[in-house]
Design an enzyme around this catalytic site. Structure first.
Site, PDB file in Angstrom:
ATOM      1  N   ILE A  68       1.025  -1.288  -0.133  1.00 23.35           N
ATOM      2  CA  ILE A  68       0.041   0.099  -0.044  1.00 23.35           C
ATOM      3  C   ILE A  68       0.978   1.211   0.038  1.00 23.35           C
ATOM      4  O   ILE A  68       0.493   2.328  -0.801  1.00 23.35           O
ATOM      5  CB  ILE A  68      -1.076   0.124   1.287  1.00 23.35           C
ATOM      6  CG1 ILE A  68      -1.983  -1.261   1.068  1.00 23.35           C
ATOM      7  CG2 ILE A  68      -1.610   1.325   1.452  1.00 23.35           C
ATOM      8  CD1 ILE A  68      -2.641  -1.243   2.210  1.00 23.35           C
ATOM      9  N   ASN A  97       2.199   4.760   7.197  1.00 19.94           N
ATOM     10  CA  ASN A  97       1.528   3.603   6.515  1.00 19.94           C
ATOM     11  C   ASN A  97       2.246   2.100   7.221  1.00 19.94           C
ATOM     12  O   ASN A  97       1.389   1.063   7.314  1.00 19.94           O
ATOM     13  CB  ASN A  97       1.804   3.677   5.149  1.00 19.94           C
ATOM     14  CG  ASN A  97       1.787   2.247   4.382  1.00 19.94           C
ATOM     15  OD1 ASN A  97       0.588   1.934   4.242  1.00 19.94           O
ATOM     16  ND2 ASN A  97       2.890   1.653   4.140  1.00 19.94           N
ATOM     17  N   ALA A  98       3.678   2.375   7.804  1.00 23.57           N
ATOM     18  CA  ALA A  98       4.417   1.315   8.152  1.00 23.57           C
ATOM     19  C   ALA A  98       3.462   0.435   9.217  1.00 23.57           C
ATOM     20  O   ALA A  98       2.985   0.813  10.101  1.00 23.57           O
ATOM     21  CB  ALA A  98       5.779   1.382   8.670  1.00 23.57           C
ATOM     22  N   GLN A 104     -10.191  -8.615  15.586  1.00 24.35           N
ATOM     23  CA  GLN A 104      -9.729 -10.090  14.756  1.00 24.35           C
ATOM     24  C   GLN A 104      -9.330 -11.043  15.639  1.00 24.35           C
ATOM     25  O   GLN A 104      -8.339 -11.040  16.198  1.00 24.35           O
ATOM     26  CB  GLN A 104      -9.193  -9.534  13.552  1.00 24.35           C
ATOM     27  CG  GLN A 104      -8.714 -10.940  12.722  1.00 24.35           C
ATOM     28  CD  GLN A 104     -10.128 -11.603  12.030  1.00 24.35           C
ATOM     29  OE1 GLN A 104     -11.067 -10.896  11.814  1.00 24.35           O
ATOM     30  NE2 GLN A 104     -10.022 -12.717  12.139  1.00 24.35           N
ATOM     31  N   MET A 105     -10.143 -12.043  15.517  1.00 20.01           N
ATOM     32  CA  MET A 105      -9.423 -13.366  16.197  1.00 20.01           C
ATOM     33  C   MET A 105      -8.069 -13.642  15.769  1.00 20.01           C
ATOM     34  O   MET A 105      -7.811 -13.533  14.558  1.00 20.01           O
ATOM     35  CB  MET A 105     -10.207 -14.457  15.816  1.00 20.01           C
ATOM     36  CG  MET A 105     -10.113 -15.746  16.702  1.00 20.01           C
ATOM     37  SD  MET A 105     -11.556 -16.701  16.510  1.00 20.01           S
ATOM     38  CE  MET A 105     -11.090 -17.544  14.811  1.00 20.01           C
ATOM     39  N   TYR A 151      -2.457  -6.632  16.859  1.00 22.85           N
ATOM     40  CA  TYR A 151      -2.783  -6.104  16.075  1.00 22.85           C
ATOM     41  C   TYR A 151      -3.944  -5.294  16.187  1.00 22.85           C
ATOM     42  O   TYR A 151      -4.021  -3.828  15.878  1.00 22.85           O
ATOM     43  CB  TYR A 151      -2.857  -6.754  14.697  1.00 22.85           C
ATOM     44  CG  TYR A 151      -2.895  -6.182  13.191  1.00 22.85           C
ATOM     45  CD1 TYR A 151      -1.783  -5.458  12.905  1.00 22.85           C
ATOM     46  CD2 TYR A 151      -4.121  -6.108  12.557  1.00 22.85           C
ATOM     47  CE1 TYR A 151      -1.855  -4.888  11.482  1.00 22.85           C
ATOM     48  CE2 TYR A 151      -4.032  -5.281  11.404  1.00 22.85           C
ATOM     49  CZ  TYR A 151      -3.050  -4.818  10.769  1.00 22.85           C
ATOM     50  OH  TYR A 151      -3.143  -4.210   9.433  1.00 22.85           O
ATOM     51  N   PRO A 163      -8.184   0.515   5.847  1.00 22.66           N
ATOM     52  CA  PRO A 163      -8.339  -0.487   4.769  1.00 22.66           C
ATOM     53  C   PRO A 163      -9.079  -1.876   5.025  1.00 22.66           C
ATOM     54  O   PRO A 163      -8.649  -2.333   6.288  1.00 22.66           O
ATOM     55  CB  PRO A 163      -7.101  -0.654   4.310  1.00 22.66           C
ATOM     56  CG  PRO A 163      -6.027   0.346   4.828  1.00 22.66           C
ATOM     57  CD  PRO A 163      -6.816   0.737   6.185  1.00 22.66           C
ATOM     58  N   ILE A 214      -6.324  -6.000   1.417  1.00 19.32           N
ATOM     59  CA  ILE A 214      -5.725  -5.515   0.289  1.00 19.32           C
ATOM     60  C   ILE A 214      -4.975  -6.388  -0.231  1.00 19.32           C
ATOM     61  O   ILE A 214      -4.235  -7.121   0.493  1.00 19.32           O
ATOM     62  CB  ILE A 214      -5.119  -4.062   0.873  1.00 19.32           C
ATOM     63  CG1 ILE A 214      -6.070  -3.295   1.473  1.00 19.32           C
ATOM     64  CG2 ILE A 214      -4.711  -3.282  -0.555  1.00 19.32           C
ATOM     65  CD1 ILE A 214      -7.686  -2.883   0.786  1.00 19.32           C
TER      66      ILE A 214
END
Ligand code: NDP
Length: 244
Positions: A17, A85-86, A144-145, A150, A180, A183
């Site tokens: 991205i 963005n990193a 998110q499982m 993250y 996002p 992607i």
């Protein structure tokens, strides 16, 4: 794009991205510095192909950011646009997640928000103009499982954005975050095929997003005419998760 030469740093700007964002900003007239962590081969190939200078430093390290930003400004001039963005993933269910995997993800995101914005914010305030665009994730919005690290990191990016947007609103500096969905990049290529099939089945648009589509959203928020759009969260996920 104004008469004034705009200068942008894109962290993780050499692959995925970030690479699409670097190229898009250059196309509309920015001087762009693309930062990366360690993949010299990919960075040098990117730089050669697009004629965009690349700068290696770890955005999880404050001192490295201060030095890296100084090197960019010495070469290109005063930075007025930051695209944070990193990001990295180190997925595991919490009962298997190691302290190291937790810390690795948190120190890249959201710590890089502080590491990159703090050294530049005074300069932006004094200039009376700035654009900060942070890249979070759908999984920072919905959780998110297998991604407690993250999801926490990316939710932190959203909180950072909202707070800083208020601090600098009167100074002509906008701060926004893009979330996002899935992607088509190396990060998603690492997801097992069966899991990916399941993910795509849950995206109403019926496909992965493209890096170019995310870059388009960055151009919109970076534009000088976007001055009233600040503190906002732009979801770009093919209607997979519709945040209120
Ligand atoms: P990639 O893995 O394709 O590219 C990551 C880039 O970030 C590389 O340029 C890498 O450098 C750089 N990077 C990683 N760690 C650091 C670090 N510590 N310091 C400096 N640079 C670093 O990632 P994507 O393009 O897939 O993702 C970009 C962003 O979008 C991330 O924040 C990610 O979390 C987010 N996102 C991605 C989604 C997706 O589906 N791909 C979905 C939602 C959000 P090097 O090449 O040297 O390793």
């Amino acid at each position: 794009m104004s008469e004034k030469q705009r200068i942008a740093i894109v962290t993780g700007g050499t692959r995925g991205i970030g690479a699409a964002i670097s190229v898009a900003l250059k196309r509309v007239g920015y001087k762009v510095a693309a930062n990366y962590a360690g993949n010299d081969e990919a960075a040098n190939a990117f730089s050669k192909k697009h004629d965009i200078p690349v700068f290696k430093w770890d955005v999880g390290d404050y001192d490295a950011c201060v030095q890296g930003i100084a090197a960019v400004q010495q070469q290109l001039g005063p930075v007025d646009t930051i695209v944070n963005n990193a990001g990295i993933t180190r997925d595991a269910m919490l009962h298997k997640l190691t302290p190291q995997a937790w810390r690795d993800v948190i120190r890249v995101d959201p710590e890089s928000m502080f590491n990159m914005c703090q050294p530049l914010i005074l300069q932006m305030r004094e200039a009376g103009f700035g654009r900060i665009i942070n890249i979070s994730s759908i999984n920072g919005q919905k959780g998110q499982m297998g991604q407690t690290n993250y999801s926490a990191a990316k939710a932190g990016v959203i909180g950072f954005t909202k707070a800083l947007a208020q601090e600098v609103a009167k100074k002509g500096v906008t701060v926004n975050v893009i979330c996002p969905g899935y992607i088509d990049t190396d990060m998603v290529a690492a997801v097992p095929e069966k899991v990916l099939e399941g993910i795509i089945a849950g995206i109403p648009v019926g496909r992965l997003g493209s890096a170019g589509e995310m870059a388009h959203a960055v151009l919109f928020l970076a534009d000088e005419n976007a001055g009233f759009i600040t503190g906002s969260t732009l979801t770009a996920n093919g209607a997979q998760f519709i945040a209120g």
